[in-house]
Motif scaffolding. Structure first.
Motif, PDB file in Angstrom:
ATOM      1  N   THR A 155     -38.603  88.844   8.376  1.00 39.28           N
ATOM      2  CA  THR A 155     -38.273  90.158   8.239  1.00 39.28           C
ATOM      3  C   THR A 155     -37.873  90.253   7.089  1.00 39.28           C
ATOM      4  O   THR A 155     -37.053  89.448   6.596  1.00 39.28           O
ATOM      5  CB  THR A 155     -37.825  90.929   9.518  1.00 39.28           C
ATOM      6  OG1 THR A 155     -36.690  90.280   9.577  1.00 39.28           O
ATOM      7  CG2 THR A 155     -38.888  91.104  10.659  1.00 39.28           C
ATOM      8  N   ARG A 179     -43.528  96.197  12.775  1.00 41.29           N
ATOM      9  CA  ARG A 179     -42.647  96.248  12.470  1.00 41.29           C
ATOM     10  C   ARG A 179     -42.428  95.581  13.844  1.00 41.29           C
ATOM     11  O   ARG A 179     -41.361  95.478  15.201  1.00 41.29           O
ATOM     12  CB  ARG A 179     -41.514  97.039  12.289  1.00 41.29           C
ATOM     13  CG  ARG A 179     -42.146  98.273  13.116  1.00 41.29           C
ATOM     14  CD  ARG A 179     -41.109  99.262  12.427  1.00 41.29           C
ATOM     15  NE  ARG A 179     -41.552 100.291  12.531  1.00 41.29           N
ATOM     16  CZ  ARG A 179     -41.848 101.608  12.655  1.00 41.29           C
ATOM     17  NH1 ARG A 179     -41.098 102.094  11.178  1.00 41.29           N
ATOM     18  NH2 ARG A 179     -41.954 103.143  12.949  1.00 41.29           N
ATOM     19  N   SER A 209     -35.572 100.096   7.303  1.00 37.62           N
ATOM     20  CA  SER A 209     -36.821  99.414   8.282  1.00 37.62           C
ATOM     21  C   SER A 209     -36.802  98.051   8.359  1.00 37.62           C
ATOM     22  O   SER A 209     -36.319  97.989   7.091  1.00 37.62           O
ATOM     23  CB  SER A 209     -38.424 100.397   8.492  1.00 37.62           C
ATOM     24  OG  SER A 209     -38.200  99.935   9.664  1.00 37.62           O
ATOM     25  N   THR A 210     -37.010  97.321   9.281  1.00 38.57           N
ATOM     26  CA  THR A 210     -36.823  95.968   9.484  1.00 38.57           C
ATOM     27  C   THR A 210     -38.363  95.752   9.397  1.00 38.57           C
ATOM     28  O   THR A 210     -38.516  95.665  10.225  1.00 38.57           O
ATOM     29  CB  THR A 210     -35.873  95.763  10.191  1.00 38.57           C
ATOM     30  OG1 THR A 210     -34.973  95.443   9.835  1.00 38.57           O
ATOM     31  CG2 THR A 210     -36.225  94.065   9.904  1.00 38.57           C
ATOM     32  N   VAL A 211     -39.049  95.437   8.546  1.00 38.85           N
ATOM     33  CA  VAL A 211     -40.443  94.846   8.427  1.00 38.85           C
ATOM     34  C   VAL A 211     -40.647  93.451   8.152  1.00 38.85           C
ATOM     35  O   VAL A 211     -39.689  92.378   7.906  1.00 38.85           O
ATOM     36  CB  VAL A 211     -40.890  95.644   7.508  1.00 38.85           C
ATOM     37  CG1 VAL A 211     -40.776  97.593   8.301  1.00 38.85           C
ATOM     38  CG2 VAL A 211     -40.723  96.106   6.804  1.00 38.85           C
TER      39      VAL A 211
END
Length: 326
Positions: A179, A230, A194-196
């Motif tokens: 990620t 995500r 955002s963490t994707v």
């Protein structure tokens, strides 16, 4: 009237294509201008040579990379583009309803189809060393699963089994996919963090083997569609698989094409957005793909839409289509 035919000799045999061109071309047209692509520049010189010859229709027989370059060049030349699908993905052709299984039908569409104005996207990437580059795209760009999958696909296997080689690559990539923290801003709005593991920006929504990834995307709506992937753990991947499966059910496709469904909702595993201009900055560099070609690593992306930039020749039943073919 005269057609210019740009073909990739690795993907398309001229001896197979020429009889189809001869039988479909109107009798009052001049002899077509033929030129094959050069692997050193992915076909750019061939496309330019065809356009410089004063043609009235640009026919491109090749894969997604050659089609992307031709689309960008045809934009400025104001010459209709006709696509003879000859690659593994044939993504733009699929999204336009062009027959990817029949050479004869694709050639017939080139001469007997209707003209349709569509959008193009333009992606600017910033590399880790600060250098920047621009790339036109007709279908999708992004980083994460799609880019890593393309990068890890065995070319020899792809020649043998086609798109199934991507499945093999995906299986090897998913387990090791990292990620990354990304800061995204749509049309000058507020920045979302955002963490994707994957970000996709699409001009249209159908990918390899006809799978719909961006259900609200339309190639002529003047917008780009964004997906932030995500998933967290097995449950997240299951949710993601559920989103994709529902969007690819025949009944869902029919309801959406008839306007009976609203916009796709975001969820914990998959976030959607739409914008004319998208900015994204990554906290770590990632490989980026443009219409199926990896173009290098990036720490920042900027994507904009070029509305009604290109005229393409499509089957007449898809001349005013609102979405991908079912």
């Amino acid at each position: 009237m005269r057609a210019g035919i740009v073909y990739n000799p690795v993907k398309m045999d001229r001896d197979a294509l020429a009889p189809q061109i001869e039988s479909a071309q109107p009798l009052d047209w001049s002899e077509p201008f033929w030129i094959e692509t050069d692997a050193d520049d992915a076909g750019e010189a061939a496309v330019r040579a065809a356009l410089d010859a004063g043609i009235d229709l640009l026919i491109v027989a090749g894969g997604d990379g050659t089609v992307r370059i031709a689309a960008d060049a045809a934009t400025g030349a104001h010459v209709p583009l006709a696509i003879i699908p000859a690659g593994t993905g044939n993504l733009l052709a699929r999204n336009l309803g062009i027959d990817v299984t029949s050479l004869r039908n694709a050639v017939r569409t080139a001469f007997e189809g209707a003209d349709r104005e569509v959008d193009l996207g333009e992606l600017e990437i910033e590399a880790p060393d600060g250098t920047r580059s621009k790339h036109a795209f007709a279908v999708m760009v992004g980083f994460g699963l799609d880019a890593e999958m393309i990068d890890k696909t065995d070319e020899g296997l792809k020649k043998k089994v086609g798109w199934l080689a991507y499945v093999d690559a995906a299986g090897r990539v998913i387990s090791s996919l990292d990620t990354v923290r990304v800061h995204v801003r749509l049309d000058g709005g507020r920045t979302v963090r955002s963490t994707v593991n994957t970000m996709v920006i699409g001009n249209c929504g159908t990918v390899t083997n006809g799978i719909i990834l961006l259900p609200d995307a339309a190639i002529d709506d003047g917008m780009l569609d964004i997906a932030l992937v995500r998933p967290r753990g097995i449950r997240g991947w299951a949710q993601l698989a559920g989103y994709v499966a529902r969007n690819n059910m025949l009944v869902t496709k029919l309801l959406r094409r008839r306007g009976h469904l609203g916009r796709q909702r975001s969820g914990p595993a998959l976030g959607y957005g739409q914008a004319k201009e998208t900015h994204a900055r990554l906290e770590e560099p990632r490989a980026v793909q443009v219409d199926g070609d990896v173009v290098g690593e990036a720490v920042a992306l900027r994507a904009v839409v070029r509305e009604d930039a290109l005229v393409v020749r499509v089957p007449r039943e898809h001349a005013r289509d609102a979405g991908p073919a079912i």
